[in-house]
Design a protein around this motif. Structure first.
Motif, mmCIF file in Angstrom:
data_model
loop_
_atom_site.group_PDB
_atom_site.id
_atom_site.type_symbol
_atom_site.label_atom_id
_atom_site.label_comp_id
_atom_site.label_asym_id
_atom_site.label_seq_id
_atom_site.Cartn_x
_atom_site.Cartn_y
_atom_site.Cartn_z
ATOM 1 N N UNK A 134 23.989 78.510 -41.056
ATOM 2 C CA UNK A 134 24.711 80.363 -41.221
ATOM 3 C C UNK A 134 26.219 79.285 -41.222
ATOM 4 N N UNK A 135 26.292 80.189 -41.815
ATOM 5 C CA UNK A 135 27.976 79.795 -42.221
ATOM 6 C C UNK A 135 28.607 80.743 -42.852
ATOM 7 N N UNK A 136 29.947 80.130 -43.080
ATOM 8 C CA UNK A 136 31.487 81.515 -43.043
ATOM 9 C C UNK A 136 31.237 81.297 -44.849
ATOM 10 N N UNK A 137 31.078 82.476 -44.695
ATOM 11 C CA UNK A 137 31.953 84.036 -46.074
ATOM 12 C C UNK A 137 33.130 82.758 -46.904
ATOM 13 N N UNK A 138 33.763 82.857 -45.655
ATOM 14 C CA UNK A 138 35.388 82.911 -45.910
ATOM 15 C C UNK A 138 35.961 82.704 -44.211
ATOM 16 N N UNK A 139 37.720 82.494 -45.291
ATOM 17 C CA UNK A 139 38.534 82.242 -43.417
ATOM 18 C C UNK A 139 39.849 83.038 -43.763
ATOM 19 N N UNK A 140 40.640 83.163 -43.030
ATOM 20 C CA UNK A 140 41.946 83.364 -43.372
ATOM 21 C C UNK A 140 42.394 82.917 -44.362
ATOM 22 N N UNK A 141 41.946 81.514 -44.542
ATOM 23 C CA UNK A 141 43.331 80.476 -46.099
ATOM 24 C C UNK A 141 41.802 80.757 -46.924
ATOM 25 N N UNK A 171 30.632 80.681 -49.712
ATOM 26 C CA UNK A 171 31.079 81.367 -50.624
ATOM 27 C C UNK A 171 30.652 82.083 -51.298
ATOM 28 N N UNK A 172 30.105 80.898 -52.513
ATOM 29 C CA UNK A 172 28.994 80.714 -53.734
ATOM 30 C C UNK A 172 27.317 81.245 -53.610
ATOM 31 N N UNK A 173 27.239 81.461 -51.531
ATOM 32 C CA UNK A 173 25.369 81.556 -51.214
ATOM 33 C C UNK A 173 25.127 82.843 -52.732
#
Length: 216
Positions: free
Chosen positions: A124-131, A137-139
């Motif tokens: 599992x991982x993040x799609x984006x963060x505050x920056x 992101x492209x999963x």
């Protein structure tokens, strides 16, 4: 995204006991932008499961590997090359998440199946963060037949082939389908996705389904 796990059905198989929906990323970047103009790609209906059960994804399943913790995940089609950290459970029994400040970092559920052994391994991982965009992101742009490589601590590399990419509303997340026990080595790669609300962020999850097709 945090979901409660329990071990069942034999070693290495992780299945959901119950669900708490806390997003891997609530769209902090999009929330700050306020428009949703930079929404990540979402899978098309053509990438969903078919009656082939994954065996028609171009390469047949390989024999299971012995258990070994993973150190890195690579998905060449979407330029992912990221280290992996072990994810445990929080005090409330939910799956922890990677630190959001490290955008090129993913995690794996280390109390469950290791990638390459029989069962369902979870990354599992993040799609984006505050920056901006994060590791997955492209999963949602992945297609059937794409390759996922996982570097293992024993020095080997487990090679997986994608056989489906689907997106689910959090209220209808198919826990058993995503996390249930498997009779071959399978991998799920998960991030946020689905509809986006400027108020609450992403309303669902993108899930990539893959099975072991080789190793070196």
């Amino acid at each position: 995204m945090r979901r409660r796990f329990r071990r069942t059905g034999g070693p290495g198989n992780a299945v959901i006991a119950s669900v708490t929906v806390v997003a891997l990323c609530c769209g902090m970047w999009l929330l700050r932008d306020g428009t949703g103009a930079h929404s990540p790609p979402q899978p098309s209906a053509a990438q969903a499961h078919t009656g082939a059960g994954g065996h028609g994804a171009g390469r047949s399943a390989a024999a299971a590997l012995t258990p070994s913790a993973p150190d890195r995940v690579r998905i060449p089609a979407i330029d992912v090359d990221a280290p992996l950290i072990g994810l445990g459970l929080t005090g409330t029994g939910s799956l922890d998440v990677p630190p959001p400040g490290r955008e090129n970092l993913a995690g794996w559920y280390e109390a469950g199946t290791t990638p390459g052994e029989t069962g369902t391994a979870i990354i599992a991982g993040h799609v984006d963060n505050a920056d901006g965009p994060a590791v997955f992101y492209s999963l949602g742009a992945l297609r059937k037949g794409s390759t996922i490589e996982v570097d293992r601590r024993d020095g080997g590399v487990a090679e997986f082939t994608v056989h489906a990419v689907e997106v689910y509303d959090a209220r209808e997340f198919p826990d058993a389908k995503v996390y249930g026990a498997a009779d071959r080595p399978e991998l799920r790669v998960i991030t946020c996705g689905g509809d986006y609300s400027p108020t609450t962020g992403y309303r669902g999850n993108v899930v990539v389904y893959a099975h072991l097709t080789g190793s070196h």
